[in-house]
Structure formats: C-alpha cells, structure tokens
Design a protein around this motif. Structure first.
Motif, PDB file in Angstrom:
ATOM      1  N   ASP A  33       0.687  -1.196  -0.027  1.00 24.74           N
ATOM      2  CA  ASP A  33       0.228  -0.052  -0.045  1.00 24.74           C
ATOM      3  C   ASP A  33       0.643   1.309  -0.110  1.00 24.74           C
ATOM      4  O   ASP A  33       2.031   1.209   0.599  1.00 24.74           O
ATOM      5  CB  ASP A  33      -0.909  -0.082   0.962  1.00 24.74           C
ATOM      6  CG  ASP A  33      -2.003  -0.945   1.219  1.00 24.74           C
ATOM      7  OD1 ASP A  33      -2.182  -1.967   0.208  1.00 24.74           O
ATOM      8  OD2 ASP A  33      -2.555  -0.978   2.067  1.00 24.74           O
ATOM      9  N   ASP A  34       0.341   2.517  -0.548  1.00 24.53           N
ATOM     10  CA  ASP A  34       0.806   3.728  -0.442  1.00 24.53           C
ATOM     11  C   ASP A  34       1.724   4.225  -1.362  1.00 24.53           C
ATOM     12  O   ASP A  34       2.063   5.415  -1.531  1.00 24.53           O
ATOM     13  CB  ASP A  34       1.421   3.957   1.070  1.00 24.53           C
ATOM     14  CG  ASP A  34       0.476   3.520   2.162  1.00 24.53           C
ATOM     15  OD1 ASP A  34      -0.768   3.386   1.734  1.00 24.53           O
ATOM     16  OD2 ASP A  34       0.945   3.924   3.275  1.00 24.53           O
ATOM     17  N   HIS A  84      -6.272   3.465  -4.222  1.00 26.18           N
ATOM     18  CA  HIS A  84      -5.840   3.627  -2.839  1.00 26.18           C
ATOM     19  C   HIS A  84      -6.091   5.128  -2.322  1.00 26.18           C
ATOM     20  O   HIS A  84      -5.745   5.787  -1.512  1.00 26.18           O
ATOM     21  CB  HIS A  84      -4.567   3.086  -2.354  1.00 26.18           C
ATOM     22  CG  HIS A  84      -4.186   2.937  -0.758  1.00 26.18           C
ATOM     23  ND1 HIS A  84      -5.160   2.216   0.006  1.00 26.18           N
ATOM     24  CD2 HIS A  84      -3.602   3.222   0.088  1.00 26.18           C
ATOM     25  CE1 HIS A  84      -4.754   2.307   1.313  1.00 26.18           C
ATOM     26  NE2 HIS A  84      -3.638   2.728   1.369  1.00 26.18           N
ATOM     27  N   HIS A  88      -4.706   9.583   0.090  1.00 25.90           N
ATOM     28  CA  HIS A  88      -4.833   8.855   1.114  1.00 25.90           C
ATOM     29  C   HIS A  88      -5.794   9.061   2.286  1.00 25.90           C
ATOM     30  O   HIS A  88      -5.243   9.454   3.369  1.00 25.90           O
ATOM     31  CB  HIS A  88      -3.209   8.516   1.770  1.00 25.90           C
ATOM     32  CG  HIS A  88      -3.193   7.420   2.402  1.00 25.90           C
ATOM     33  ND1 HIS A  88      -3.125   7.347   4.094  1.00 25.90           N
ATOM     34  CD2 HIS A  88      -2.734   6.257   2.051  1.00 25.90           C
ATOM     35  CE1 HIS A  88      -3.150   5.884   4.309  1.00 25.90           C
ATOM     36  NE2 HIS A  88      -2.795   5.220   3.029  1.00 25.90           N
ATOM     37  N   PRO A 123      -7.675   3.354   2.627  1.00 32.81           N
ATOM     38  CA  PRO A 123      -6.562   3.830   3.610  1.00 32.81           C
ATOM     39  C   PRO A 123      -7.162   3.503   4.752  1.00 32.81           C
ATOM     40  O   PRO A 123      -8.257   3.859   5.353  1.00 32.81           O
ATOM     41  CB  PRO A 123      -6.523   5.461   3.281  1.00 32.81           C
ATOM     42  CG  PRO A 123      -6.730   5.515   1.689  1.00 32.81           C
ATOM     43  CD  PRO A 123      -7.875   4.575   1.671  1.00 32.81           C
TER      44      PRO A 123
HETATM   45 ZN   LIG Z   1      -2.614   3.292   3.030  1.00 32.03          ZN
END
Ligand SMILES: [Zn+2]
Length: 207
Positions: A33-34, A84, A88, A123
């Motif tokens: 993620d991210d 995502h 965020h 998120p």
């Molecule tokens: Zn995240």
C-alpha cells in the motif's frame, strides 16, 4: 494492541470484500500500500523478481503523478494495481462526496498511465456503510487477513517478520507498505518472508 489477524467474524460480516483466497497450490497474495515511492518501490520489485513473485500494489494517485516512471516499472514487472485514493484519505473523517471524487482522481491517474483497475483498498481499512455501497458499483473492495505492521516504528524488524509468518496461511492476503515509515521493517522482513514461504512451496500471486 496489534491485530495481525483479521478475525473470521469480521470477515463474515463483510463477506462481499476480499479477505483471503485459499488455493490448491499454497498461495500468498502480497499487497503493498501507499506507493509508488523512489525510496522503497525499486527495492520491493527487485526482490519480488528474485522469487518470481507477483503482487498487488494499492497506489496513492498523487504518488503515481509524482513518480510515473516507478509506476511504469511496477507495471512492466507484471504486478497488479489497485486504487488507494488520490490523497490517502480517511473515510471516517472525510465528506462522502470528496472521498468519492478522490477515488475517481486516483482512477484517472491510473488510467492516464495506460492501466485499468477495479480493485480498491480504503486507506486505514476504514469505510462507512454508505461509501461501501457507492464504491462497490465499480470496484471490488480488497481488505486483508494478515497485517504486517511494518509501518509501526515501535515494532522490531524481527517481530514484524515473526508475526507475519505466524499468521500467514494458504490464501492469505498480507499487507505491507510501500511507505517510508515501513522502510526499516520491510527491508528486513520482506526478503526473509519470501525466502521462508518459497522454501515451503508457496507461490506468490497478484489478485
Ligand atoms: Zn495506506
């Protein structure tokens, strides 16, 4: 308190979400993620290539905009992409309309790179009931059954690895973070995690 394993009761309540996917051949679904970010993404994709592992990257739209060449490297390696949000956002602290627009912005950023994705991960794993209905019109919501806590600065790399291994089963969907906060833990834990499960005959697939 850390919840490495998502309780079965929670998985049952939200049964329309993807939590894990058991397979005939022992399979792990790695998710990151991210990202994408220069500090960590190249390290992750190089490592995955060594194990012939495929994974799913839940990208932040603004990071794709900032680092399109790294995003392209992820695609070229044959990995899967998920949305995502663009910035965020935390669904519990954001107006519904703004949140949905932020998902659309991320979707447009992904598509501007020549990729289509219908996967979405909120998120912080946070979503409201209301949002869930809207998002599932055109996305599959993907959660996880194992959280590595790699982002937790108070967790040692050894514990991050040991707990990630302990809670992983056939079909597990594990979350790591393509995020600067996770650097120390992921650089230690990910190579050893891949080594451990490869030796046990597991394969690593994208969603
Ligand atoms: Zn995240």
């Amino acid at each position: 308190m850390r919840y490495y394993k998502t309780p079965c009761s929670v998985q049952r309540i939200f049964s329309s979400f993807i939590w894990k996917k058991p397979q005939t051949i022992p399979t792990i679904y790695l998710t990151f993620d991210d990202g994408p970010i220069p500090k960590l993404t190249p390290f992750i994709i190089n490592l995955l290539a060594q194990y012939n592992a495929k994974a799913t990257f839940f990208c932040v739209g603004d990071n794709i905009r900032k680092h399109p060449e790294i995003f392209q490297n992820v695609i070229e390696q044959g990995h899967q992409i998920g949305n995502h949000t663009y910035n965020h956002l935390n669904a519990w602290k954001t107006d519904k309309k703004i949140y949905l627009e932020n998902i659309t912005l991320c979707k447009q950023e992904i598509e501007s790179q020549g990729v289509k994705s219908t996967l979405f991960r909120p998120p912080y794993g946070k979503l409201s009931f209301n949002l869930r209905k809207d998002i599932t019109k055109d996305h599959q919501i993907v959660m996880w059954d194992v959280l590595s806590y790699d982002f937790d600065q108070t967790l040692s790399p050894e514990n991050c690895l040991n707990c990630s291994i302990k809670y992983t089963q056939n079909g597990s969907l594990i979350v790591f973070h393509d995020n600067i906060k996770a650097t120390k833990n992921i650089e230690y834990a990910l190579p050893r995690y891949l080594e451990y499960f490869s030796e046990k005959g597991f394969v690593f697939e994208k969603l």
